[in-house]
Design a protein around this motif. Structure first.
Motif, PDB file in Angstrom:
ATOM      1  N   SER A   1      10.380 136.958  48.679  1.00 30.27           N
ATOM      2  CA  SER A   1      10.745 135.606  49.098  1.00 30.27           C
ATOM      3  C   SER A   1      11.765 135.612  50.235  1.00 30.27           C
ATOM      4  O   SER A   1      12.237 134.549  50.643  1.00 30.27           O
ATOM      5  N   VAL A   2      12.103 136.801  50.736  1.00 26.35           N
ATOM      6  CA  VAL A   2      13.024 136.930  51.865  1.00 26.35           C
ATOM      7  C   VAL A   2      12.231 137.285  53.117  1.00 26.35           C
ATOM      8  O   VAL A   2      11.449 138.238  53.123  1.00 26.35           O
TER       9      VAL A   2
ATOM     10  N   GLN B   1      14.735 132.733  52.302  1.00 25.17           N
ATOM     11  CA  GLN B   1      15.903 133.263  52.993  1.00 25.17           C
ATOM     12  C   GLN B   1      15.444 134.066  54.201  1.00 25.17           C
ATOM     13  O   GLN B   1      14.293 134.535  54.256  1.00 25.17           O
TER      14      GLN B   1
ATOM     15  N   VAL C   1       8.836 132.007  52.383  1.00 25.25           N
ATOM     16  CA  VAL C   1      10.137 132.661  52.205  1.00 25.25           C
ATOM     17  C   VAL C   1      11.225 131.591  52.107  1.00 25.25           C
ATOM     18  O   VAL C   1      11.093 130.499  52.648  1.00 25.25           O
TER      19      VAL C   1
ATOM     20  N   THR D   1      12.025 129.947  58.758  1.00 26.54           N
ATOM     21  CA  THR D   1      11.091 130.328  57.702  1.00 26.54           C
ATOM     22  C   THR D   1       9.641 130.098  58.120  1.00 26.54           C
ATOM     23  O   THR D   1       8.728 130.720  57.588  1.00 26.54           O
TER      24      THR D   1
ATOM     25  N   TRP E   1      16.727 137.410  56.495  1.00 28.97           N
ATOM     26  CA  TRP E   1      17.623 138.535  56.713  1.00 28.97           C
ATOM     27  C   TRP E   1      17.255 139.204  58.036  1.00 28.97           C
ATOM     28  O   TRP E   1      16.069 139.301  58.386  1.00 28.97           O
TER      29      TRP E   1
ATOM     30  N   ASN F   1       6.102 139.124  54.933  1.00 25.20           N
ATOM     31  CA  ASN F   1       7.483 138.645  55.063  1.00 25.20           C
ATOM     32  C   ASN F   1       8.297 139.449  56.066  1.00 25.20           C
ATOM     33  O   ASN F   1       9.520 139.550  55.944  1.00 25.20           O
TER      34      ASN F   1
ATOM     35  N   ASN G   1      11.924 142.118  47.868  1.00 22.17           N
ATOM     36  CA  ASN G   1      12.337 140.725  48.009  1.00 22.17           C
ATOM     37  C   ASN G   1      11.263 139.931  48.750  1.00 22.17           C
ATOM     38  O   ASN G   1      11.454 139.535  49.905  1.00 22.17           O
TER      39      ASN G   1
ATOM     40  N   HIS H   1      13.748 146.610  51.417  1.00 23.44           N
ATOM     41  CA  HIS H   1      14.120 145.240  51.073  1.00 23.44           C
ATOM     42  C   HIS H   1      12.917 144.311  51.076  1.00 23.44           C
ATOM     43  O   HIS H   1      12.781 143.432  50.210  1.00 23.44           O
TER      44      HIS H   1
ATOM     45  N   ASP I   1      20.746 134.535  56.157  1.00 25.35           N
ATOM     46  CA  ASP I   1      21.375 134.726  54.857  1.00 25.35           C
ATOM     47  C   ASP I   1      22.000 136.111  54.708  1.00 25.35           C
ATOM     48  O   ASP I   1      22.829 136.325  53.822  1.00 25.35           O
ATOM     49  N   ARG I   2      21.594 137.041  55.551  1.00 29.84           N
ATOM     50  CA  ARG I   2      22.181 138.383  55.534  1.00 29.84           C
ATOM     51  C   ARG I   2      21.821 139.071  56.841  1.00 29.84           C
ATOM     52  O   ARG I   2      20.787 138.775  57.442  1.00 29.84           O
TER      53      ARG I   2
END
Length: 241
Positions: A90-91, A68, A66, A59, A70, A117, A88, A84, A138-139
């Motif tokens: 915060s990702v 998470q 962030v 992060t 991805w 991000n 998102n 995305h 996380d993904r």
């Protein structure tokens, strides 16, 4: 500096990747616009991740806070990644793409929209996969990768038992991996290789689970092309167990 000099930074695989061969084709397409070429010189160095110097935790790589991480391998025209990232904030999105025109398109959007991000790796995805800390993602997404149709080129397919194992190691328990293709042979290949990675559980319970895109899975231009040409995409979702 010319735009193709940026592309050349990762043209040759590093270390033992030379012995394993390349997994991508051409590095550049049409000539970049001057503003795009300029951003490759000025903004890309700020956004580029260095596999040999990843922050801990990951992060810390992002200029905005962030919670998470991805990862998208082979983001192409960046439609999916940007969709995305915008929805998102915060990702933290990590995009991997060796094709410099796709990278230029992405960083142009990052610059115009001041997105904090997104981070980029424009080299061989295997270099980054080997450097990612365990349970740090996380993904993850690998959508419509180059199918390398000829049998002698199958070894260049990014989806294989080794990369799936490394993705499984990098994913947190319960995290999701999404794969997609419109090539029947590659779909079978993906399923066969995923079967050899016990840490990945296929989430499909009935045909609609792999025939229809989930609501949070935006369409890419490669998918649009497949549909125009009469091919049927398949959407595969796996959970890290």
């Amino acid at each position: 500096m010319r735009s193709d000099s940026v592309a050349g930074e990762h043209d040759r695989p590093q270390g033992d990747l030379r012995r394993r061969g390349m997994i991508y084709g051409r590095r550049s397409g049409h000539k970049l616009r001057p503003t795009q070429a300029s951003l490759l010189d000025t903004l890309l160095p700020e956004l580029r991740l260095d596999p040999d110097g990843l922050p801990s935790p990951l992060t810390g790589a992002f200029s905005s806070p962030v919670t998470q991480i991805w990862l998208e391998i082979g983001f192409g025209g960046a439609e999916h990644l940007l969709w995305h990232a915008r929805r998102n904030p915060s990702v933290g999105m990590i995009g991997v793409e060796p094709f410099i025109n796709g990278v230029a398109k992405l960083i142009s959007a990052i610059d115009a929209e001041k997105l904090g991000n997104i981070r980029v790796f424009d080299g061989d995805a295997r270099l980054l996969l080997e450097a990612l800390p365990p349970a740090s993602l996380d993904r993850a997404f690998v959508l419509f990768p180059d199918p390398w149709h000829k049998k002698r080129h199958h070894k260049r397919r990014i989806v294989n038992s080794d990369t799936l194992s490394r993705l499984a190691q990098a994913l947190k328990p319960g995290a999701e991996l999404r794969l997609a293709s419109d090539i029947p042979d590659y779909i079978r290949w993906m399923m066969e290789h995923a079967r050899h990675v016990p840490a990945l559980a296929w989430l499909a319970e009935h045909p609609e689970d792999w025939r229809a895109r989930p609501a949070d899975w935006p369409q890419t231009r490669y998918e649009q092309k497949a549909l125009r040409e009469g091919r049927t995409p398949v959407y595969l979702r796996f959970r890290r167990v």
